[in-house]
Write a protein that holds these residues in place. Structure first.
Motif, mmCIF file in Angstrom:
data_model
loop_
_atom_site.group_PDB
_atom_site.id
_atom_site.type_symbol
_atom_site.label_atom_id
_atom_site.label_comp_id
_atom_site.label_asym_id
_atom_site.label_seq_id
_atom_site.Cartn_x
_atom_site.Cartn_y
_atom_site.Cartn_z
ATOM 1 N N SER A 92 -10.191 8.705 -47.911
ATOM 2 C CA SER A 92 -9.363 9.395 -48.895
ATOM 3 C C SER A 92 -7.902 9.502 -48.475
ATOM 4 C CB SER A 92 -9.915 10.802 -49.143
ATOM 5 O OG SER A 92 -9.912 11.548 -47.933
ATOM 6 N N CYS A 93 -7.638 9.357 -47.162
ATOM 7 C CA CYS A 93 -6.261 9.514 -46.674
ATOM 8 C C CYS A 93 -6.045 8.630 -45.447
ATOM 9 C CB CYS A 93 -5.990 10.978 -46.342
ATOM 10 S SG CYS A 93 -4.277 11.320 -45.899
ATOM 11 N N PRO A 94 -5.871 7.321 -45.635
ATOM 12 C CA PRO A 94 -5.680 6.422 -44.487
ATOM 13 C C PRO A 94 -4.358 6.688 -43.779
ATOM 14 C CG PRO A 94 -5.293 5.260 -46.549
ATOM 15 C CD PRO A 94 -5.818 6.609 -46.919
ATOM 16 N N ILE A 95 -4.301 6.335 -42.497
ATOM 17 C CA ILE A 95 -3.068 6.500 -41.719
ATOM 18 C C ILE A 95 -2.024 5.493 -42.181
ATOM 19 C CG2 ILE A 95 -2.081 6.369 -39.401
ATOM 20 C CD1 ILE A 95 -4.842 7.207 -38.344
ATOM 21 N N HIS A 96 -2.447 4.272 -42.382
ATOM 22 C CA HIS A 96 -1.592 3.233 -42.952
ATOM 23 C C HIS A 96 -2.487 2.148 -43.531
ATOM 24 C CE1 HIS A 96 -1.987 1.653 -38.694
ATOM 25 N NE2 HIS A 96 -2.422 0.628 -39.401
ATOM 26 N N ILE A 97 -1.898 1.234 -44.277
ATOM 27 C CA ILE A 97 -2.626 0.089 -44.823
ATOM 28 C C ILE A 97 -1.801 -1.160 -44.534
ATOM 29 C CG2 ILE A 97 -3.540 -1.021 -46.903
ATOM 30 C CD1 ILE A 97 -3.795 1.749 -48.155
ATOM 31 N N ILE A 98 -2.423 -2.162 -43.932
ATOM 32 C CA ILE A 98 -1.727 -3.420 -43.649
ATOM 33 C C ILE A 98 -2.308 -4.512 -44.540
ATOM 34 C CG2 ILE A 98 -1.194 -5.173 -41.925
ATOM 35 C CD1 ILE A 98 -1.244 -3.037 -39.810
ATOM 36 N N VAL A 99 -1.434 -5.148 -45.309
ATOM 37 C CA VAL A 99 -1.826 -6.220 -46.223
ATOM 38 C C VAL A 99 -1.248 -7.526 -45.701
ATOM 39 C CG1 VAL A 99 -1.769 -7.055 -48.596
ATOM 40 C CG2 VAL A 99 -1.817 -4.601 -48.147
ATOM 41 N N LYS A 100 -2.083 -8.542 -45.646
ATOM 42 C CA LYS A 100 -1.688 -9.842 -45.099
ATOM 43 C C LYS A 100 -1.614 -10.874 -46.212
ATOM 44 C CE LYS A 100 -3.594 -13.557 -42.237
ATOM 45 N NZ LYS A 100 -4.766 -13.988 -41.444
ATOM 46 N N SER A 101 -0.615 -11.735 -46.112
ATOM 47 C CA SER A 101 -0.525 -12.877 -47.018
ATOM 48 C C SER A 101 -1.285 -14.047 -46.412
ATOM 49 C CB SER A 101 0.939 -13.270 -47.240
ATOM 50 O OG SER A 101 1.022 -14.510 -47.913
ATOM 51 N N THR A 102 -2.054 -14.743 -47.233
ATOM 52 C CA THR A 102 -2.789 -15.914 -46.740
ATOM 53 C C THR A 102 -1.903 -17.153 -46.687
ATOM 54 O OG1 THR A 102 -3.548 -16.399 -48.993
ATOM 55 C CG2 THR A 102 -4.983 -15.038 -47.609
ATOM 56 N N GLU A 103 -0.662 -17.025 -47.179
ATOM 57 C CA GLU A 103 0.233 -18.183 -47.245
ATOM 58 C C GLU A 103 1.238 -18.225 -46.102
ATOM 59 O OE1 GLU A 103 1.991 -17.935 -51.084
ATOM 60 O OE2 GLU A 103 0.208 -18.709 -52.120
ATOM 61 N N ASN A 104 1.442 -17.097 -45.399
ATOM 62 C CA ASN A 104 2.362 -17.082 -44.261
ATOM 63 C C ASN A 104 1.931 -15.976 -43.302
ATOM 64 O OD1 ASN A 104 3.521 -14.569 -45.237
ATOM 65 N ND2 ASN A 104 4.630 -15.817 -46.743
ATOM 66 N N SER A 105 2.735 -15.729 -42.282
ATOM 67 C CA SER A 105 2.363 -14.762 -41.239
ATOM 68 C C SER A 105 2.882 -13.357 -41.520
ATOM 69 C CB SER A 105 2.901 -15.238 -39.884
ATOM 70 O OG SER A 105 4.312 -15.373 -39.932
ATOM 71 N N ILE A 106 3.406 -13.126 -42.716
ATOM 72 C CA ILE A 106 3.956 -11.813 -43.047
ATOM 73 C C ILE A 106 2.839 -10.793 -43.259
ATOM 74 C CG2 ILE A 106 5.190 -10.500 -44.815
ATOM 75 C CD1 ILE A 106 7.101 -12.008 -43.220
ATOM 76 N N HIS A 107 3.027 -9.598 -42.664
ATOM 77 C CA HIS A 107 2.140 -8.463 -42.901
ATOM 78 C C HIS A 107 2.974 -7.327 -43.478
ATOM 79 C CE1 HIS A 107 -0.822 -9.810 -39.478
ATOM 80 N NE2 HIS A 107 -0.748 -10.664 -40.478
ATOM 81 N N LEU A 108 2.483 -6.699 -44.534
ATOM 82 C CA LEU A 108 3.123 -5.502 -45.065
ATOM 83 C C LEU A 108 2.362 -4.286 -44.567
ATOM 84 C CD1 LEU A 108 3.870 -6.389 -48.807
ATOM 85 C CD2 LEU A 108 5.332 -6.698 -46.812
ATOM 86 N N LYS A 109 3.087 -3.340 -43.990
ATOM 87 C CA LYS A 109 2.467 -2.126 -43.464
ATOM 88 C C LYS A 109 2.887 -0.942 -44.328
ATOM 89 C CE LYS A 109 1.856 0.519 -39.180
ATOM 90 N NZ LYS A 109 2.214 0.582 -37.743
ATOM 91 N N PHE A 110 1.952 -0.457 -45.157
ATOM 92 C CA PHE A 110 2.226 0.677 -46.030
ATOM 93 C C PHE A 110 2.099 1.969 -45.219
ATOM 94 C CE2 PHE A 110 1.187 -2.720 -48.881
ATOM 95 C CZ PHE A 110 1.943 -2.489 -50.016
ATOM 96 N N ILE A 111 3.189 2.741 -45.184
ATOM 97 C CA ILE A 111 3.252 3.978 -44.406
ATOM 98 C C ILE A 111 3.624 5.123 -45.337
ATOM 99 C CG2 ILE A 111 4.347 5.148 -42.447
ATOM 100 C CD1 ILE A 111 5.110 2.389 -41.369
ATOM 101 N N ASP A 112 3.006 6.271 -45.118
ATOM 102 C CA ASP A 112 3.310 7.455 -45.919
ATOM 103 C C ASP A 112 4.328 8.319 -45.190
ATOM 104 O OD1 ASP A 112 3.317 9.680 -47.575
ATOM 105 O OD2 ASP A 112 1.167 9.532 -47.977
ATOM 106 N N ALA A 113 5.460 8.615 -45.845
ATOM 107 C CA ALA A 113 6.491 9.454 -45.230
ATOM 108 C C ALA A 113 5.982 10.864 -44.946
ATOM 109 C CB ALA A 113 7.723 9.515 -46.131
ATOM 110 N N LYS A 114 4.868 11.261 -45.566
ATOM 111 C CA LYS A 114 4.308 12.588 -45.294
ATOM 112 C C LYS A 114 3.762 12.684 -43.874
ATOM 113 C CE LYS A 114 2.659 15.418 -48.194
ATOM 114 N NZ LYS A 114 1.862 16.203 -49.165
#
Length: 368
Positions: A92-114
């Motif tokens: 219900s309340c993850p610390i962060h979420i990391i999403v990876k693209s299958t087309e390159n090495s970029i990872h997006l790290k979703f962080i909550d400012a709270k």
């Protein structure tokens, strides 16, 4: 179901806002496509100039956003171009979420400012108290204001050399800030040992013989030569050394509460008279060289924005402020250094200062 999403992107040479809403087909995927596209520029801006290994996680920061981010990604993502590779914490309340693209090495790290404020703080209070701006009703403008507030929060920790985005916990940030205060006036050349009032250690022949035999056995097990090792005849020399000198690492006196040992200067060589220095047992039990390549590689991979030579990492100099608790003394070399890495507080491996039995946080702080 989300109806709109807006993001303000801050690169090295520009700031811009993108927005998508449900009037566009598959608007969540289109927004994510553009965010990944912009992340390529962010990665290029943040790339190290040297060869230090780097993770390509681009932070995406929102306020009270991880529930909505979960909804956006899990419920509305139909493309196979992206996958979630890390989602620690409660469902219900993850610390962060990391999403990876299958087309390159970029990872997006979703962080909550709270993560960086008190749990009961609302967005309007965050903008007023941290961002020093007034809230508004416009989604696009609010995205700009949120960026300003996040920048201010990052600057709050910059003076203490703390990377806000690598420490997603207010408790951990408070701990790191505490150590920054502690070491502001720390002098690596000073002695911080509490004075031991016990009687000075008077080396006996019986004790000396047991140490000589023990060191010979150690060297034999490691297949080192012992023909030039210390002998019983060196008793008077080391008797005087232990009475007149201190531990070569922490400068502690040798007493019956802190009995002396001999620390080899060059670990590949035996316990010869010219290759040993007086050392207290606490310092002598600490790992002085990272000989395991896997541990060394693990350390290197977790370095962030640090320019450190291989020599500095492989031969760190340890100064002990006080006696370590038993938990720390029992840690072996591999676990000791992996634990340091997980704490992510390594800023300079030239000098490591062990703090006084801090069992609440178990942190090591860095002294310059």
């Amino acid at each position: 179901t989300p109806t709109a999403v807006a993001s303000t992107i801050k690169a090295k040479n520009y700031i811009k806002t993108i927005t998508y809403d449900n009037s566009q087909e598959d608007f969540v995927e289109k927004w994510l496509d553009q965010v990944f596209s912009e992340a390529l520029q962010i990665r290029s801006d943040n790339k190290f100039t040297d060869e230090v290994p780097q993770r390509y996680e681009v932070p995406i920061i929102g306020f009270d956003c991880l529930k909505s981010a979960t909804t956006l990604i899990f419920m509305n993502l139909k493309s196979n171009k992206y996958e979630i590779i890390d989602r620690p914490g409660p469902r219900s309340c993850p610390i962060h979420i990391i999403v990876k693209s299958t087309e390159n090495s970029i990872h997006l790290k979703f962080i909550d400012a709270k993560n960086y404020v008190s749990a009961d703080m609302e967005l309007d209070d965050f903008l007023r108290d941290i961002g020093k701006v007034e809230p508004c009703e416009s989604l696009i403008k609010e995205s700009w204001l949120l960026l300003s507030a996040i920048d201010n929060r990052i600057k709050d920790y910059t003076d203490y050399h703390i990377d806000l985005l690598q420490n997603a916990s207010l408790a951990k940030l408070s701990c790191l800030k505490k150590y920054a205060y502690c070491y502001k006036n720390f002098n690596i050349s000073s002695c911080y040992n509490p004075e031991d009032k016990a009687n000075p250690f008077d080396l006996s022949m019986r004790y000396w013989k047991s140490k000589v035999n023990s060191y010979n056995e150690q060297d034999k097990r490691k297949k080192r030569r012992i023909d030039h090792n210390i002998t019983y005849d060196d008793y008077q020399h080391f008797h005087d050394v232990f009475l007149t000198q201190r531990c070569h690492m922490c400068q502690a006196r040798f007493t019956y509460n802190n009995k002396p040992t001999l620390d080899r200067i060059v670990n590949e060589k035996s316990h010869t008279k010219i290759n040993v220095l007086p050392c207290c047992p606490y310092c002598n039990n600490l790992p002085m060289t990272i000989s395991n390549q896997e541990v060394y590689d693990s350390l290197r991979n977790d370095m962030r924005n640090i320019k450190i030579s291989d020599c500095a990492i492989r031969k760190p100099y340890l100064r002990i402020a006080s006696q370590l608790n038993q938990k720390r003394r029992d840690v072996n070399a591999q676990h000791h250094y992996k634990w340091l890495t997980l704490q992510q507080i390594i800023q300079n491996m030239d000098y490591i200062h062990v703090t006084d039995d801090d069992t609440d946080s178990l942190c090591l702080a860095i002294a310059h």
